[in-house]
Design a protein around this motif. Structure first.
Motif, mmCIF file in Angstrom:
data_model
loop_
_atom_site.group_PDB
_atom_site.id
_atom_site.type_symbol
_atom_site.label_atom_id
_atom_site.label_comp_id
_atom_site.label_asym_id
_atom_site.label_seq_id
_atom_site.Cartn_x
_atom_site.Cartn_y
_atom_site.Cartn_z
ATOM 1 N N PRO A 104 40.734 41.563 -5.995
ATOM 2 C CA PRO A 104 40.481 43.151 -6.023
ATOM 3 C C PRO A 104 40.794 42.955 -6.706
ATOM 4 C CG PRO A 104 41.158 43.384 -4.163
ATOM 5 C CD PRO A 104 40.919 41.719 -3.698
ATOM 6 N N LEU A 105 42.989 42.708 -7.064
ATOM 7 C CA LEU A 105 43.668 43.221 -7.863
ATOM 8 C C LEU A 105 43.773 41.908 -9.607
ATOM 9 C CD1 LEU A 105 46.646 43.525 -5.091
ATOM 10 C CD2 LEU A 105 45.137 45.872 -7.236
ATOM 11 N N TYR A 106 44.087 42.448 -10.235
ATOM 12 C CA TYR A 106 44.634 42.041 -11.440
ATOM 13 C C TYR A 106 46.253 41.254 -11.882
ATOM 14 C CZ TYR A 106 40.464 42.670 -14.152
ATOM 15 O OH TYR A 106 39.178 42.622 -14.442
ATOM 16 N N MET A 107 45.922 39.854 -11.871
ATOM 17 C CA MET A 107 47.806 39.558 -11.665
ATOM 18 C C MET A 107 47.996 39.217 -13.109
ATOM 19 S SD MET A 107 49.242 36.163 -9.639
ATOM 20 C CE MET A 107 49.517 35.672 -11.309
ATOM 21 N N THR A 108 49.453 39.773 -13.840
ATOM 22 C CA THR A 108 49.533 39.134 -14.593
ATOM 23 C C THR A 108 50.685 38.707 -14.336
ATOM 24 O OG1 THR A 108 50.277 39.479 -17.229
ATOM 25 C CG2 THR A 108 50.831 41.012 -15.154
ATOM 26 N N THR A 109 51.573 37.846 -15.377
ATOM 27 C CA THR A 109 52.997 37.251 -14.922
ATOM 28 C C THR A 109 53.736 37.401 -16.595
ATOM 29 O OG1 THR A 109 52.118 35.177 -16.299
ATOM 30 C CG2 THR A 109 52.145 34.660 -13.930
ATOM 31 N N GLY A 110 55.558 36.710 -16.174
ATOM 32 C CA GLY A 110 56.340 37.429 -17.033
ATOM 33 C C GLY A 110 57.237 36.623 -16.224
ATOM 34 N N ARG A 111 58.319 37.143 -17.056
ATOM 35 C CA ARG A 111 60.168 36.841 -16.847
ATOM 36 C C ARG A 111 61.085 37.615 -16.743
ATOM 37 N NH1 ARG A 111 61.419 32.851 -20.762
ATOM 38 N NH2 ARG A 111 59.265 32.578 -22.244
ATOM 39 N N VAL A 112 61.915 38.253 -15.727
ATOM 40 C CA VAL A 112 62.697 38.550 -16.097
ATOM 41 C C VAL A 112 64.093 38.613 -16.403
ATOM 42 C CG1 VAL A 112 61.658 39.317 -13.567
ATOM 43 C CG2 VAL A 112 63.347 37.483 -13.367
ATOM 44 N N ASN A 153 57.948 42.311 -22.941
ATOM 45 C CA ASN A 153 59.050 43.126 -22.090
ATOM 46 C C ASN A 153 59.780 43.628 -22.939
ATOM 47 O OD1 ASN A 153 60.116 45.051 -20.477
ATOM 48 N ND2 ASN A 153 59.615 43.496 -19.243
ATOM 49 N N THR A 154 60.554 43.428 -24.307
ATOM 50 C CA THR A 154 61.618 43.308 -25.193
ATOM 51 C C THR A 154 62.855 43.309 -24.622
ATOM 52 O OG1 THR A 154 59.924 44.216 -26.863
ATOM 53 C CG2 THR A 154 62.285 43.317 -27.245
ATOM 54 N N THR A 155 63.402 44.198 -23.500
ATOM 55 C CA THR A 155 64.622 44.369 -22.737
ATOM 56 C C THR A 155 64.559 43.507 -21.925
ATOM 57 O OG1 THR A 155 63.616 45.869 -21.225
ATOM 58 C CG2 THR A 155 64.284 46.981 -23.130
ATOM 59 N N GLU A 156 63.797 42.795 -21.094
ATOM 60 C CA GLU A 156 64.201 41.176 -20.040
ATOM 61 C C GLU A 156 63.907 40.464 -20.729
ATOM 62 O OE1 GLU A 156 63.540 42.160 -16.700
ATOM 63 O OE2 GLU A 156 62.721 44.441 -16.576
ATOM 64 N N ASN A 157 62.832 40.027 -22.166
ATOM 65 C CA ASN A 157 62.700 38.919 -22.584
ATOM 66 C C ASN A 157 63.824 39.088 -23.717
ATOM 67 O OD1 ASN A 157 61.244 38.675 -20.503
ATOM 68 N ND2 ASN A 157 59.369 39.157 -21.425
ATOM 69 N N HIS A 158 63.879 39.932 -24.712
ATOM 70 C CA HIS A 158 64.621 39.118 -25.835
ATOM 71 C C HIS A 158 66.173 40.450 -25.708
ATOM 72 C CE1 HIS A 158 61.236 37.388 -26.376
ATOM 73 N NE2 HIS A 158 61.578 36.295 -27.297
ATOM 74 N N PRO A 159 67.022 40.740 -25.123
ATOM 75 C CA PRO A 159 67.636 41.843 -24.514
ATOM 76 C C PRO A 159 68.200 42.335 -25.773
ATOM 77 C CG PRO A 159 67.508 40.267 -23.267
ATOM 78 C CD PRO A 159 67.170 39.420 -24.554
ATOM 79 N N VAL A 160 68.951 41.326 -27.183
ATOM 80 C CA VAL A 160 69.316 41.907 -28.480
ATOM 81 C C VAL A 160 68.271 42.534 -28.981
ATOM 82 C CG1 VAL A 160 71.120 40.927 -30.018
ATOM 83 C CG2 VAL A 160 71.055 40.473 -27.967
ATOM 84 N N ILE A 161 67.310 41.805 -29.609
ATOM 85 C CA ILE A 161 66.013 42.834 -29.963
ATOM 86 C C ILE A 161 66.104 44.127 -29.556
ATOM 87 C CG2 ILE A 161 63.693 42.333 -30.998
ATOM 88 C CD1 ILE A 161 64.234 39.767 -31.375
#
Ligand code: SF4
Ligand code: SF4
Ligand code: SF4
Ligand code: FES
Lengths: 376, 528
Positions: B414-422, B20-28
């Motif tokens: 019943p739901l898939y969960m995924t994790t990440g950054r903001v 999720n490049t805009t949130e994790n590596h904004p300048v890239i």
């Protein structure tokens, strides 16, 4: 005449394909002043500060948008050019709260003007970017004051409702650099020109506050703004350029490794800017790199070694703490072997720190149980 | 990264997956967006969430969680079948093509649709776009690596890039975006159980004797050590006695946090060295306070292998030392004097024993960093890797089979969960959550869910909800968002008080030992 050269102020210069007059000049160390021009963005030709005289052309030409054509003869500081620049600067100075003391003060008009500005900005200081303003520099260079034209009143109130950026419309000269920074460089497409003529204003979509718009607070617009219209909230009025020390370093958040210029006063980081003209970021930053520096001076920082006794930490000196660690590590290594121990080094600390951590694990603890948390 | 950040703007096609490049590596992300809006590059986004970059993309493919090998094999199937691959490159620079061809044979677009949920037509079109580029760049991040099949995913990306000759050219490459500022450096410096600095294997007798000589020690172990994800279970069994943790907070970032906590409490002796009293530091026997980046000199190596200077700008608070100095002082009290006067002297030793850093000096990188490998002081650095050959000669294709994720949904979960950054926070939040403005923009943890799923479970935006997996439960605020796709929810992992990793699965990739942070099964209900 040589096909691929032009004459600027009598200097014969080689031009490169698709170059503007400004680029040819700057490449050769000839200074043409600019205001709306923003490196890396699509030029707009809005401010006309960069105008130059091109022989045989009917009017003065903006150097930032005019392609350098073979055979051109250019003068960058002729009387006509200087006159035009002076008028442009005077117009800009008279539009809004440019209280940087470049006005004539003998008529007494500065005092009443200053009082008005102070009311608007709720301060008794001069402009927050005094000494760090491209318009002020130009006014000084061309010796113009803001009194040549009737001053125009500010129509829009200041916006201070987000945590990072103050938008002071009274000092906006509508050069459009912020719009270019946001749309051409960062491509966040959060702001644009809104309204027409004397109502003109830089707006976030639907003229909303930045905090309710697509703005992601990268601050590219703040860094691009040549005047005091966009300023970091935290350091507004907190520093002056001659008081701050600048140190170039690398951002400590993500792996892009943006180059930062820390501004320091009284042993405090008071502002962070992107370092211009060096890779990888060429001056760009994101909200974390630009505004996320409070942790450095957080009161929650650990300031002394701590040793746990009966489930509670107590403060200790380095001697005591290091001796204890060394003794326990040595005991455990000698009784259970180095492979019963592990070192977790860090993707956050320097190469030098990491190198010594693995040297310690391998050379002193005698184990290869060394890893870092990048897997996590 | 095989290529540089600036190089992204040279690509005709950019394939981004699991980032999720805009949130994790904004300048890239700005380099990517500029390539699209100003140079007309085509962007393909493959991500389970409708991330911001999808707005800039020519194609957004939405795979089911944990099915990356399948769609990648699908792309290669189409590219081989339609003969769109770079025959000259495959011929001259690679080996194992026939095995790859056989492996992707059965991944017809229709078969891939069954596994991934991506429409067959999109697979074909994406394959044609990628293969049609003069230079195509692949960018990926944790969304690819944090799976039980993470290593397979990465190999598949390399297969795809080699197949189309996108290695060793400007605008090409396989480019992992490193999450933390100095992950690259931590690896380069030998902060890994199997290699010394510069990836010199510890089980090579030549390397052992070289290091013993350089360090003036004897008896270096040639047995590769344990990864962090292996140390934790060892501790749990009581077989691990002591740990020295520098600048990390595994008690928020570790998968299956409940288990990690129990494991750490088994240690006889835990030393944590950090700038804050982190969740991990609280459990330590001794806490050693260290300088932050603004208080010390040194270097970081960024995601494009560029070694850059870190400079001391302010004095540290209280009685606080640089990390390397603390480590050296412990060593000398254990009878080994490391004898460094300053960080620059440490760097000089790094350059001496690490061939890829051999030509780098602080003086050379004063203005702008250099890309390793940089073997000698007159070497300009290496912005693009593998331009002529691969380190092993020919590039090897790895035939990769599809393996489903370790945990799948059922009636109870019943739901898939995924994790990440903001955008506004970083990793476990110990730094960013000290900035009021960042907290104001992003005050607390949330679970992101699609409109339809919210309706299905009778939940409203802003509700406090309980999210539970087979391992634990947390309470968070519900955020109904267009980014979410039906059947999958997302939780950021920055927030210790509602740590997403109380839920995640610690099943490991067999090679990289990275846990499957990106897929687990959960259920959601309104909090009492
Ligand atoms: S802070 Fe960034 S996103 Fe916001 S208006 Fe300025 S340039 Fe645009
Ligand atoms: S806010 Fe600054 S950069 Fe933007 S138009 Fe006004 S003066 Fe120019
Ligand atoms: S400024 Fe933002 S994008 Fe740049 S290194 Fe720091 S966190 Fe990363
Ligand atoms: S700088 Fe050229 S017109 Fe403004």
């Amino acid at each position: 005449m040589d096909e691929k050269t032009i004459l600027i102020n009598g200097n014969r210069l080689t031009i490169q394909p698709e170059e503007t007059i400004l680029e040819t000049a700057r490449r050769n160390g000839i200074d043409i002043p600019t205001l709306c021009h923003l490196k890396g963005a699509i030029p707009t030709g809005a401010c006309r500060i960069c105008v130059v005289e091109v022989e045989k052309a009917r009017a003065l030409m903006p150097a930032c948008t005019t392609p350098a054509q073979p055979g051109m003869v250019v003068h960058t500081e002729s009387p006509e050019v200087v006159n035009s620049r002076r008028i442009s600067i005077e117009l800009l100075l008279s539009s809004g709260n440019h209280n940087c003391s470049v006005r004539k003060s003998d008529t007494g008009s500065f005092t009443s003007f200053q009082l008005e500005v102070q009311k608007y900005d709720n301060t008794d200081d001069l402009c927050p970017v005094w000494g760090d303003c491209e318009l002020q520099d130009l006014a000084y260079r061309y010796q113009v004051s803001g009194e040549a034209f009737e001053s125009t009143k500010t129509k829009y109130p200041m916006e201070t409702v987000n945590p990072f950026i103050v938008r002071d419309f009274s000092r906006c000269i509508l050069c459009g650099r912020c719009v270019q920074a946001c749309n051409d460089i960062q491509v966040n497409n959060a702001i644009s020109f809104g309204y027409r003529g004397s109502e003109a204003k830089i707006v976030a979509s639907g003229d909303r506050a930045l905090k309710d718009s697509d703005c992601v607070f990268c601050g590219e617009c703040v860094q691009a703004c040549p005047v005091g219209a966009l300023v970091e909230k935290e350091c507004r009025y907190a520093w002056r350029p001659w008081e701050a020390r600048k140190v170039k370093t690398t951002c400590s958040y993500c792996g892009v490794g943006c180059q930062l210029t820390l501004h320091i006063m009284d042993n405090q980081v008071i502002k962070v800017a992107g370092t211009e003209d060096v890779a990888p970021n060429n001056g760009s930053l994101c909200v974390k790199g630009r505004f996320g520096y409070s942790f450095i001076h957080s009161p929650e920082r650990l300031t002394t070694p701590l040793i746990k006794e009966n489930g509670k930490f107590r403060e200790a000196g380095w001697e005591e703490a290091l001796n204890l660690v060394a003794k326990r590590f040595a005991e455990i290594r000698d009784t259970h072997g180095g492979d019963s121990m592990g070192v977790l080094t860090s993707a956050r600390v320097t190469n030098e720190d990491n190198y010594l951590a693995q040297k310690f694990a391998r050379g002193v603890l005698k184990t290869n149980n060394i890893d870092h948390c990048a897997r996590l | 990264m095989t290529n540089t950040i600036a190089d992204i703007e040279e690509a005709d096609v950019i394939l981004i997956t699991g980032s999720n490049t805009t949130e994790n590596h904004p300048v890239i992300s700005s380099f990517v967006k500029r390539a699209v809006t100003r140079r007309g590059a085509k962007l393909i986004v493959v991500d389970p969430r409708r991330i911001k970059l999808a707005e800039f993309s020519e194609k957004w493919l939405r795979p089911n969680l944990g099915t990356d090998v399948a769609w990648l094999n699908g792309l290669m199937h189409v590219i081989i079948k339609e003969e769109l691959y770079d025959k000259a490159f495959v011929e001259k620079r690679t080996e194992g093509f026939d095995a790859l061809k056989a492996a992707v044979e059965k991944f017809t677009p229709e078969h891939v649709t069954e596994i991934t949920g991506i429409p067959a037509r999109d697979i074909v079109e994406a394959a044609r776009i990628y293969a049609g580029a003069k230079a195509a760049s692949i960018l990926y991040c944790m969304g690819i690596t944090q799976h039980t099949t993470g290593t397979d995913n990465v190999k598949s990306l390399a297969n795809l890039a080699m197949l189309c000759g996108n290695i060793g050219i400007p605008g090409g490459g396989v480019n992992p975006l490193r999450g933390q500022n100095n992950v690259q450096g931590a690896c380069d410096m030998g902060g890994l159980p199997n290699v010394f600095s510069g990836y010199q294997p510890v089980n090579d007798p030549g390397n052992i004797s070289k290091m013993e000589k350089a360090w003036g020690v004897t008896g270096l172990s040639d047995k590769p050590g344990l990864t962090v994800t292996e140390m934790v279970p060892m501790a749990h069994k009581g077989e691990f006695k002591a740990m020295y943790i520098i600048g990390e907070n595994p008690l928020v970032s570790d998968a299956d946090l409940n288990h990690a906590e129990a494991s750490f409490s088994q240690l006889d002796f835990l030393v944590v060295q950090d700038i804050f009293m982190t969740e991990t530091a609280k459990t330590a026997d001794v806490v050693l306070p260290s300088c932050c980046f603004a208080e010390k000199d040194g270097t970081f190596s960024n995601t494009e292998r560029r070694v850059q200077r870190v400079r001391k700008a302010v004095e540290p608070p209280g009685d606080v030392w640089e990390d390397w100095r603390i480590t050296a002082e412990i060593a000398s009290r254990m009878g080994y004097d490391m004898g460094f006067e300053n960080a620059e002297a440490v760097f000089a030793e790094i350059a001496m024993v690490t061939p890829s850093y051999g030509g780098i000096t602080w003086e050379r990188i004063d203005r702008e960093g250099l890309h390793w490998p940089c073997p000698s002081t007159d070497h300009p650095g290496t912005p693009i890797l593998h331009t002529e050959t691969f380190p092993i000669g020919r590039g090897k294709f790895f035939p990769i089979a599809f393996i489903p994720p370790a945990e799948i949904t059922d009636d109870e979960y019943p739901l898939y969960m995924t994790t990440g950054r903001v955008l506004y926070h970083y990793h476990t939040g110990t730094m960013t959550r000290k900035t009021e403005g960042l907290n104001e923009r992003s005050p607390e943890s949330f679970v992101e869910i699609s409109k339809a799923d919210a309706a299905k479970y009778d939940l409203k935006d802003g509700d406090r909800v309980k999210v539970a997996s087979r391992r634990g439960e947390i309470e968070v605020v519900l955020s109904v968002s267009d980014k979410a796709v039906d059947g999958t929810v997302f939780i950021p992992f920055h927030f210790a008080e509602a740590a997403a990793n109380r839920l995640t699965n610690s099943a490991l990739d067999p090679v990289s030992k990275i846990p499957e942070f990106k897929v687990c099964a959960v259920k959601i209900s309104k909090a009492a």
